[in-house]
Structures are given as structure tokens and as C-alpha cells.
Design a protein around this motif. Structure first.
Motif, PDB file in Angstrom:
ATOM      1  N   GLY A 111       0.800  -1.221   0.000  1.00 47.81           N
ATOM      2  CA  GLY A 111       0.000   0.000   0.000  1.00 47.81           C
ATOM      3  C   GLY A 111       0.832   1.271   0.000  1.00 47.81           C
ATOM      4  O   GLY A 111       1.991   1.295  -0.434  1.00 47.81           O
ATOM      5  N   THR A 112       0.219   2.333   0.485  1.00 53.59           N
ATOM      6  CA  THR A 112       0.844   3.648   0.491  1.00 53.59           C
ATOM      7  C   THR A 112       1.689   3.834   1.745  1.00 53.59           C
ATOM      8  O   THR A 112       1.184   3.681   2.855  1.00 53.59           O
ATOM      9  N   PRO A 113       2.965   4.138   1.608  1.00 63.04           N
ATOM     10  CA  PRO A 113       3.834   4.314   2.780  1.00 63.04           C
ATOM     11  C   PRO A 113       3.309   5.380   3.746  1.00 63.04           C
ATOM     12  O   PRO A 113       2.580   6.296   3.342  1.00 63.04           O
ATOM     13  N   LEU A 114       3.696   5.225   5.008  1.00 59.91           N
ATOM     14  CA  LEU A 114       3.379   6.136   6.100  1.00 59.91           C
ATOM     15  C   LEU A 114       1.961   5.981   6.647  1.00 59.91           C
ATOM     16  O   LEU A 114       1.632   6.557   7.677  1.00 59.91           O
ATOM     17  N   VAL A 115       1.086   5.226   5.983  1.00 61.61           N
ATOM     18  CA  VAL A 115      -0.267   5.017   6.500  1.00 61.61           C
ATOM     19  C   VAL A 115      -0.220   3.781   7.400  1.00 61.61           C
ATOM     20  O   VAL A 115      -0.249   2.644   6.921  1.00 61.61           O
ATOM     21  N   SER A 116      -0.081   4.007   8.704  1.00 62.17           N
ATOM     22  CA  SER A 116       0.151   2.940   9.690  1.00 62.17           C
ATOM     23  C   SER A 116       1.431   2.175   9.395  1.00 62.17           C
ATOM     24  O   SER A 116       1.556   0.992   9.720  1.00 62.17           O
TER      25      SER A 116
ATOM     26  N   GLN B 153     -13.280 -16.438   7.870  1.00 60.56           N
ATOM     27  CA  GLN B 153     -13.455 -14.999   8.041  1.00 60.56           C
ATOM     28  C   GLN B 153     -12.597 -14.437   9.173  1.00 60.56           C
ATOM     29  O   GLN B 153     -12.698 -13.256   9.506  1.00 60.56           O
ATOM     30  N   GLN B 154     -11.751 -15.288   9.749  1.00 64.09           N
ATOM     31  CA  GLN B 154     -10.818 -14.836  10.774  1.00 64.09           C
ATOM     32  C   GLN B 154      -9.373 -14.999  10.304  1.00 64.09           C
ATOM     33  O   GLN B 154      -8.447 -15.006  11.108  1.00 64.09           O
ATOM     34  N   ARG B 155      -9.203 -15.088   8.986  1.00 62.38           N
ATOM     35  CA  ARG B 155      -7.870 -15.236   8.405  1.00 62.38           C
ATOM     36  C   ARG B 155      -7.580 -14.051   7.493  1.00 62.38           C
ATOM     37  O   ARG B 155      -8.473 -13.541   6.824  1.00 62.38           O
ATOM     38  N   GLY B 156      -6.323 -13.628   7.471  1.00 65.56           N
ATOM     39  CA  GLY B 156      -5.922 -12.582   6.541  1.00 65.56           C
ATOM     40  C   GLY B 156      -5.788 -11.219   7.182  1.00 65.56           C
ATOM     41  O   GLY B 156      -5.631 -11.088   8.394  1.00 65.56           O
ATOM     42  N   GLU B 157      -5.881 -10.195   6.350  1.00 76.29           N
ATOM     43  CA  GLU B 157      -5.744  -8.805   6.793  1.00 76.29           C
ATOM     44  C   GLU B 157      -7.086  -8.096   6.645  1.00 76.29           C
ATOM     45  O   GLU B 157      -7.783  -8.277   5.642  1.00 76.29           O
ATOM     46  N   PHE B 158      -7.412  -7.257   7.621  1.00 75.83           N
ATOM     47  CA  PHE B 158      -8.745  -6.680   7.694  1.00 75.83           C
ATOM     48  C   PHE B 158      -8.700  -5.144   7.707  1.00 75.83           C
ATOM     49  O   PHE B 158      -7.866  -4.541   8.387  1.00 75.83           O
ATOM     50  N   THR B 159      -9.628  -4.560   6.962  1.00 80.17           N
ATOM     51  CA  THR B 159      -9.905  -3.131   7.055  1.00 80.17           C
ATOM     52  C   THR B 159     -11.382  -3.001   7.403  1.00 80.17           C
ATOM     53  O   THR B 159     -12.240  -3.584   6.728  1.00 80.17           O
ATOM     54  N   LEU B 160     -11.683  -2.271   8.459  1.00 79.19           N
ATOM     55  CA  LEU B 160     -13.058  -2.114   8.930  1.00 79.19           C
ATOM     56  C   LEU B 160     -13.541  -0.698   8.670  1.00 79.19           C
ATOM     57  O   LEU B 160     -12.799   0.265   8.875  1.00 79.19           O
ATOM     58  N   VAL B 161     -14.783  -0.578   8.235  1.00 76.38           N
ATOM     59  CA  VAL B 161     -15.419   0.722   8.084  1.00 76.38           C
ATOM     60  C   VAL B 161     -16.677   0.708   8.944  1.00 76.38           C
ATOM     61  O   VAL B 161     -17.536  -0.166   8.772  1.00 76.38           O
ATOM     62  N   ILE B 162     -16.763   1.635   9.884  1.00 79.87           N
ATOM     63  CA  ILE B 162     -17.889   1.706  10.813  1.00 79.87           C
ATOM     64  C   ILE B 162     -18.657   2.996  10.552  1.00 79.87           C
ATOM     65  O   ILE B 162     -18.057   4.078  10.485  1.00 79.87           O
ATOM     66  N   ALA B 163     -19.952   2.887  10.401  1.00 82.55           N
ATOM     67  CA  ALA B 163     -20.770   4.086  10.205  1.00 82.55           C
ATOM     68  C   ALA B 163     -20.614   5.021  11.392  1.00 82.55           C
ATOM     69  O   ALA B 163     -20.498   4.572  12.543  1.00 82.55           O
ATOM     70  N   GLY B 164     -20.615   6.306  11.138  1.00 83.56           N
ATOM     71  CA  GLY B 164     -20.539   7.279  12.213  1.00 83.56           C
ATOM     72  C   GLY B 164     -21.812   7.298  13.039  1.00 83.56           C
ATOM     73  O   GLY B 164     -22.859   6.791  12.615  1.00 83.56           O
TER      74      GLY B 164
ATOM     75  N   VAL C  85     -12.702   9.226   9.356  1.00 80.44           N
ATOM     76  CA  VAL C  85     -11.601   9.287  10.311  1.00 80.44           C
ATOM     77  C   VAL C  85     -10.844   7.972  10.242  1.00 80.44           C
ATOM     78  O   VAL C  85     -11.443   6.898  10.339  1.00 80.44           O
ATOM     79  N   PHE C  86      -9.538   8.052  10.047  1.00 80.36           N
ATOM     80  CA  PHE C  86      -8.714   6.843  10.033  1.00 80.36           C
ATOM     81  C   PHE C  86      -8.053   6.681  11.384  1.00 80.36           C
ATOM     82  O   PHE C  86      -7.318   7.561  11.850  1.00 80.36           O
ATOM     83  N   GLU C  87      -8.300   5.541  12.037  1.00 81.87           N
ATOM     84  CA  GLU C  87      -7.780   5.296  13.378  1.00 81.87           C
ATOM     85  C   GLU C  87      -6.667   4.267  13.408  1.00 81.87           C
ATOM     86  O   GLU C  87      -6.154   3.945  14.467  1.00 81.87           O
ATOM     87  N   GLY C  88      -6.303   3.701  12.260  1.00 81.17           N
ATOM     88  CA  GLY C  88      -5.233   2.709  12.247  1.00 81.17           C
ATOM     89  C   GLY C  88      -5.610   1.471  13.045  1.00 81.17           C
ATOM     90  O   GLY C  88      -6.768   1.060  13.077  1.00 81.17           O
ATOM     91  N   PHE C  89      -4.627   0.868  13.706  1.00 81.52           N
ATOM     92  CA  PHE C  89      -4.867  -0.319  14.524  1.00 81.52           C
ATOM     93  C   PHE C  89      -5.334   0.088  15.919  1.00 81.52           C
ATOM     94  O   PHE C  89      -4.786   1.009  16.523  1.00 81.52           O
ATOM     95  N   LEU C  90      -6.339  -0.606  16.425  1.00 79.64           N
ATOM     96  CA  LEU C  90      -6.768  -0.413  17.797  1.00 79.64           C
ATOM     97  C   LEU C  90      -5.752  -1.039  18.745  1.00 79.64           C
ATOM     98  O   LEU C  90      -4.980  -1.917  18.353  1.00 79.64           O
ATOM     99  N   PRO C  91      -5.733  -0.620  20.018  1.00 80.19           N
ATOM    100  CA  PRO C  91      -4.828  -1.257  20.991  1.00 80.19           C
ATOM    101  C   PRO C  91      -5.078  -2.763  21.076  1.00 80.19           C
ATOM    102  O   PRO C  91      -6.211  -3.233  20.933  1.00 80.19           O
ATOM    103  N   ALA C  92      -4.022  -3.509  21.315  1.00 72.18           N
ATOM    104  CA  ALA C  92      -4.125  -4.970  21.371  1.00 72.18           C
ATOM    105  C   ALA C  92      -4.811  -5.460  22.646  1.00 72.18           C
ATOM    106  O   ALA C  92      -5.566  -6.441  22.616  1.00 72.18           O
TER     107      ALA C  92
END
Length: 280
Positions: A81-86, A210-221, A127-134
Motif C-alpha cells: 500500500g501507500t507508505p506512512l499510513v500505519s 473470516q478470521q484469516r488474513g488482513e482486515f480493514t473495517l469501516v464503521i458508520a458514524g 476518520v482513520f484510526e489505524g490499529f486499535l490497541p491490542a
């Protein structure tokens, strides 16, 4: 210096300009040289690489800026992807800019924009929040800070935390909040799940794939009516904690549910979690 976007999955997504830039520069700064080496090999690119990751970025930035000042050209890429985004890189960009180096973007793939484009949720403001705390407690606290955000939220999540993260979102944002789970975008097993959070929790927990791979989530405001400055926008945990000091859990939950317009059962479960284990 060039900031070059690379594929998030499908290698055919790399642009001709990106490939030419990576061929022409003196050196490529890559987050993981072994990972990026496979991309360069597939494209027939033999430009030398150096690593630039979160543990060596500051020292590597100094070295690369010296090379830039001496006339070398540098391309920065991330694993995908695009560098510097997370991803690392902002220290290098800052140092290069401070040194008067011209910095040019070579735009391309981004999981954030890709997920927004297929989500079917408002994308004019987000709003982009990146990764949530573990850790669960920190993750829940961060989500609570976002409860009344009216813009669409975009987050990243890992495979071993996706189910727990969705459960927390369901508890904090409410089961009816619309959301999208975009998994393995542009890859062979790409899936995009859309629906209410409680439905998405069931789908993801019920399907190991559905619990494998990389995930991007979009949540309605949050609906504007929930963010109008009235008591309805009050932080639910703060409100419940105050009510539990004076009322038994069932009564506290009933009052809080009316004030914040959330299901009573959901609010009662939170009241019990906060320590109101019995009516007194």
C-alpha cells in the motif's frame, strides 16, 4: 525522494510509473527487504534495497538524507500500500523536507481508500484510526472515545483479534451500528461483509475463514441525533458509573438506556461488567 505506493495484494496493481521510479532510483528504502524483494523480482527490478522499519528509522533516515544531499535519488516503499499510513517513514520524510529535499508521491493502492470505495457507507468525511490497541481494556477505552464520532471510522485489524474487536465494537457502538468488514482486499480470498455489528460478529465468529488474513473495517458514524450535545451523547460508562453509586443495576440500566437511547439489555450487561452484580 519518491514515496511509492505498492500493491496491497494483487501484483498487477502496481503502476507503470511506480515500476519505472523503482528502477531509476539509486536505492529503495523498504520496510522488509525480503518481503519487498519478491515484488521487485516479479517486476524485474534489481535496484539495491536498504531496510527502514520502526526500529531503525531514525538512524537510517540520517544516512538516507546524506545520500540525498549528495545527489542520490531514494524511493520509500512499505510492505504493502501507500507508505506512512500505519507504516514507518514519517521521520525520513520530515528529515528530508527539513533538509530541503524535493519529495514526490507516486500514488497507488491503499487499503483504507479501497475499503471505503466498496463499503457503501458515507465516505465524504471519514476518520482513520489505524490499529486499535491490542489489550482488551485499552481497546474498549479507545472505542468509547469514538462513540459519538459522526464521521465514518476506518480501522485496521489483525486476524487473531478481529472477532474480539468486533465484539467490543458491538458492545460500545451498539448492535445496530452499520459496518463493513473488508478482508484480503485485492487478493484471491477477498471478501466484503456488510451489515449491523451484531450480524457481523455472528458471521465472523461462525466462519474460521473470516478470521484469516488482513482486515480493514469501516464503521458508520454516530447518527447526528446522538451527537447533538444533549445527555444522549454522554459517555455511557461514565453515566452508568455515576448511576450505580445511587441505584441498583436494574434501575441504573433502565435510566441510562432511556437517556442514551440504547437497548436496556445491552446497558444492563455493561452495568454488571462495571461491578453492579446484584440489586441492593
Amino acid at each position: 525522494m519518491y514515496i511509492v505506493a505498492t500493491p496491497i495484494g494483487n501484483l498487477d496493481d502496481i503502476s507503470r510509473r511506480a515500476q519505472q521510479t523503482l528502477r531509476d532510483v539509486a536505492v529503495i528504502a523498504a520496510e522488509d527487504t525480503r518481503h519487498s524483494g519478491r515484488l521487485l523480482q516479479a517486476c524485474g527490478i534489481v535496484t539495491p534495497m536498504v531496510s527502514l522499519h520502526e526500529h531503525n528509522e531514525q538512524s537510517r533516515a540520517d544516512t538516507l538524507v546524506r545520500r540525498l544531499r549528495d545527489g542520490d535519488s531514494v524511493a520509500l516503499i512499505s510492505d504493502a500500500g501507500t507508505p506512512l499510513v500505519s507504516d514507518p517513514g514519517y521521520r525520513l520524510v520530515y528529515a528530508a523536507a527539513a533538509a530541503g529535499i524535493r519529495i514526490s508521491p507516486i500514488p497507488g493502492p491503499s487499503s483504507v481508500i479501497a475499503a471505503l470505495s466498496v463499503a457503501g457507507l458515507p465516505s465524504d468525511r471519514f476518520v482513520f484510526e489505524g490499529f486499535l490497541p491490542a489489550k482488551p481494556g485499552a481497546r474498549r477505552k479507545r472505542l468509547e472515545q469514538l462513540t459519538n464520532e459522526s464521521r465514518s471510522l476506518v480501522l485496521l485489524e489483525s486476524s487473531h483479534r478481529i472477532a474480539a474487536a468486533l465484539r467490543d465494537m458491538c458492545a460500545v457502538f451498539g448492535p445496530r451500528r452499520q459496518a463493513v468488514v473488508a478482508r484480503e482486499l485485492t487478493k484471491l480470498h477477498e471478501t466484503v461483509l456488510r451489515g449491523e455489528l451484531e450480524v457481523l460478529v455472528t458471521q465472523v465468529e461462525g466462519d474460521a475463514d473470516q478470521q484469516r488474513g488482513e482486515f480493514t473495517l469501516v464503521i458508520a458514524g454516530a447518527p447526528e441525533s446522538e451527537n447533538d450535545g444533549t445527555v444522549g451523547a454522554m459517555d455511557l460508562r461514565t453515566l452508568l458509573a455515576a448511576l450505580l453509586e445511587e441505584l441498583p443495576p436494574t434501575k441504573a440500566a433502565s435510566v441510562a438506556a432511556k437517556l442514551v437511547k440504547r437497548p436496556r439489555r445491552e446497558v444492563y450487561a455493561l452495568a454488571v461488567e462495571l461491578g453492579g452484580a446484584y440489586d441492593r
